[in-house]
Design a protein around this motif. Structure first.
Motif, PDB file in Angstrom:
ATOM      1  N   MET A 133      24.555  22.138   8.634  1.00  0.00           N
ATOM      2  CA  MET A 133      23.922  21.797   7.352  1.00  0.00           C
ATOM      3  C   MET A 133      23.716  20.288   7.223  1.00  0.00           C
ATOM      4  SD  MET A 133      25.495  24.488   4.535  1.00  0.00           S
ATOM      5  CE  MET A 133      27.215  24.204   4.932  1.00  0.00           C
ATOM      6  N   PHE A 134      24.685  19.514   7.710  1.00  0.00           N
ATOM      7  CA  PHE A 134      24.527  18.056   7.675  1.00  0.00           C
ATOM      8  C   PHE A 134      23.344  17.637   8.539  1.00  0.00           C
ATOM      9  CE2 PHE A 134      25.501  13.822   9.461  1.00  0.00           C
ATOM     10  CZ  PHE A 134      25.570  13.099   8.281  1.00  0.00           C
ATOM     11  N   VAL A 155      22.981  32.922   8.956  1.00  0.00           N
ATOM     12  CA  VAL A 155      22.223  33.439  10.100  1.00  0.00           C
ATOM     13  C   VAL A 155      21.410  32.347  10.797  1.00  0.00           C
ATOM     14  CG1 VAL A 155      20.348  35.019  10.747  1.00  0.00           C
ATOM     15  CG2 VAL A 155      22.123  35.771   9.157  1.00  0.00           C
ATOM     16  N   GLN A 156      21.019  31.335  10.065  1.00  0.00           N
ATOM     17  CA  GLN A 156      20.063  30.351  10.552  1.00  0.00           C
ATOM     18  C   GLN A 156      20.437  29.683  11.871  1.00  0.00           C
ATOM     19  OE1 GLN A 156      19.109  27.242   7.733  1.00  0.00           O
ATOM     20  NE2 GLN A 156      16.971  27.201   8.399  1.00  0.00           N
ATOM     21  N   PRO A 157      21.692  29.219  12.065  1.00  0.00           N
ATOM     22  CA  PRO A 157      22.022  28.582  13.350  1.00  0.00           C
ATOM     23  C   PRO A 157      21.845  29.515  14.543  1.00  0.00           C
ATOM     24  CG  PRO A 157      23.718  28.132  11.707  1.00  0.00           C
ATOM     25  CD  PRO A 157      22.831  29.181  11.132  1.00  0.00           C
ATOM     26  N   PHE A 158      22.118  30.800  14.336  1.00  0.00           N
ATOM     27  CA  PHE A 158      22.002  31.758  15.434  1.00  0.00           C
ATOM     28  C   PHE A 158      20.549  32.160  15.673  1.00  0.00           C
ATOM     29  CE2 PHE A 158      26.199  32.314  13.499  1.00  0.00           C
ATOM     30  CZ  PHE A 158      27.010  32.087  14.596  1.00  0.00           C
ATOM     31  N   ASN A 185      20.319  33.485  -0.105  1.00  0.00           N
ATOM     32  CA  ASN A 185      20.418  32.128   0.432  1.00  0.00           C
ATOM     33  C   ASN A 185      21.661  31.952   1.289  1.00  0.00           C
ATOM     34  OD1 ASN A 185      18.032  31.256  -0.749  1.00  0.00           O
ATOM     35  ND2 ASN A 185      19.049  30.573  -2.637  1.00  0.00           N
ATOM     36  N   VAL A 186      22.759  32.586   0.864  1.00  0.00           N
ATOM     37  CA  VAL A 186      24.008  32.498   1.634  1.00  0.00           C
ATOM     38  C   VAL A 186      23.833  33.162   2.991  1.00  0.00           C
ATOM     39  CG1 VAL A 186      26.421  33.222   1.730  1.00  0.00           C
ATOM     40  CG2 VAL A 186      25.447  32.409  -0.435  1.00  0.00           C
ATOM     41  N   VAL A 187      23.244  34.350   2.997  1.00  0.00           N
ATOM     42  CA  VAL A 187      23.008  35.066   4.258  1.00  0.00           C
ATOM     43  C   VAL A 187      22.082  34.261   5.156  1.00  0.00           C
ATOM     44  CG1 VAL A 187      22.008  37.143   5.290  1.00  0.00           C
ATOM     45  CG2 VAL A 187      23.388  37.325   3.210  1.00  0.00           C
ATOM     46  N   ALA A 244      17.027  20.636  16.237  1.00  0.00           N
ATOM     47  CA  ALA A 244      18.408  21.138  16.142  1.00  0.00           C
ATOM     48  C   ALA A 244      18.864  21.885  17.391  1.00  0.00           C
ATOM     49  CB  ALA A 244      18.556  22.038  14.917  1.00  0.00           C
ATOM     50  N   VAL A 245      17.943  22.183  18.319  1.00  0.00           N
ATOM     51  CA  VAL A 245      18.359  22.884  19.543  1.00  0.00           C
ATOM     52  C   VAL A 245      19.038  21.934  20.524  1.00  0.00           C
ATOM     53  CG1 VAL A 245      16.446  24.512  19.306  1.00  0.00           C
ATOM     54  CG2 VAL A 245      16.202  22.564  20.862  1.00  0.00           C
TER      55      VAL A 245
END
Length: 272
Positions: free
Chosen positions: A259-260, A9-12, A3-5, A117-118
């Motif tokens: 995250m917000f 990575v998610q925003p990128f 979950n941390v990884v 989010a883009v």
């Protein structure tokens, strides 16, 4: 651990998977700013030149300001001043437009399949484009006024990178907040002015009163301005120690902002 990884990575991955959409929207955003004007996109060059002339006139000739440690000519002062202004202009563009990016794209936000989010990524790339144009104007003026390009200027991407992460996080935060609190857009002008006058845009931090130095250093554009002047004018290396600390805080801003945004975006359609 997984979950941390995934969070890291998610925003990128969001950017990579939607890069064509982001680039297309960025192009549309940049061109759209000047649509209908006679000079068109050439205004992106004219605006920095106008800023350079206006601020130099008032601070050099009206207020008789001088810049320590550089020549006493108008051109020398203008270069140091404009190096600060181009950094502030990018920060101002990012935060000034982020608060209204969701409200201004209601038709896209209400599309179920659109990756909302883009939108801050588009704001970032558009701001970076105008920063690049302003840097070209600054370098050209520096050369014409008798300066010489220092090899340290190649480190500019390293200097600007922490600020990119910092204000990307801020953009996500204000974009999400602006969807719920329309008053945020009205506050942005005051915040931008606050950033300007609590930074080292108009003076050198080495000659600032010691009592206000901590306040200046807390401003997120001060470090970047100082390092830009070092690599452009003096040929000094950036302050890598301070830049590393800044980058750490920038990453925190980047991920907290994202995250917000992810946390509250489900309610956008309900409040728009």
């Amino acid at each position: 651990m997984f979950n941390v990884v995934k969070i890291l990575v998610q925003p990128f991955s969001l950017f990579i998977h939607n890069k064509d959409l982001i680039l297309s929207m960025t192009k549309k955003d940049v061109i759209g700013r000047y649509r209908g004007s006679v000079l068109g996109i050439f205004w992106s060059f004219c605006t920095p030149l106008f800023m350079l002339g206006l601020y130099t006139f008032f601070f050099r000739f009206v207020f008789k300001a001088k810049w320590p440690d550089v020549g006493d000519t108008t051109a020398d002062y203008a270069v140091m001043l404009f190096a600060g202004l181009v950094i502030h202009a990018m920060a101002a563009d990012m935060i000034g437009r982020s608060a209204g990016v969701i409200v201004g794209n209601v038709n896209l936000v209400k599309k179920v399949v659109f990756p909302i989010a883009v939108l801050p990524w588009v704001t970032l790339l558009s701001s970076l484009f105008h920063l690049l144009v302003s840097m070209i104007v600054l370098i050209m003026f520096f050369l014409v006024s008798g300066g010489s390009i220092q090899w340290t200027l190649i480190l500019f991407p390293i200097v600007i990178l922490p600020m990119v992460f910092m204000f990307m996080g801020v953009a996500w935060f204000f974009a999400a907040l602006g969807a719920y609190l329309r008053d945020i857009e009205q506050i942005m002008g005051t915040l931008i002015t606050f950033l300007l006058f609590t930074s080292t845009v108009f003076f050198s931090i080495d000659h600032a009163p010691s009592a206000i130095k901590p306040i200046l250093l807390l401003n997120p554009i001060t470090q970047i301005i100082n390092d830009l002047r070092n690599i452009l004018v003096y040929g000094f290396l950036p302050d890598f120690s301070s830049l590393s600390i800044y980058f750490g805080f920038a990453l925190v801003s980047f991920y907290l902002g994202y995250m917000f945004f992810q946390k509250v975006q489900k309610g956008f359609s309900d409040v728009l």
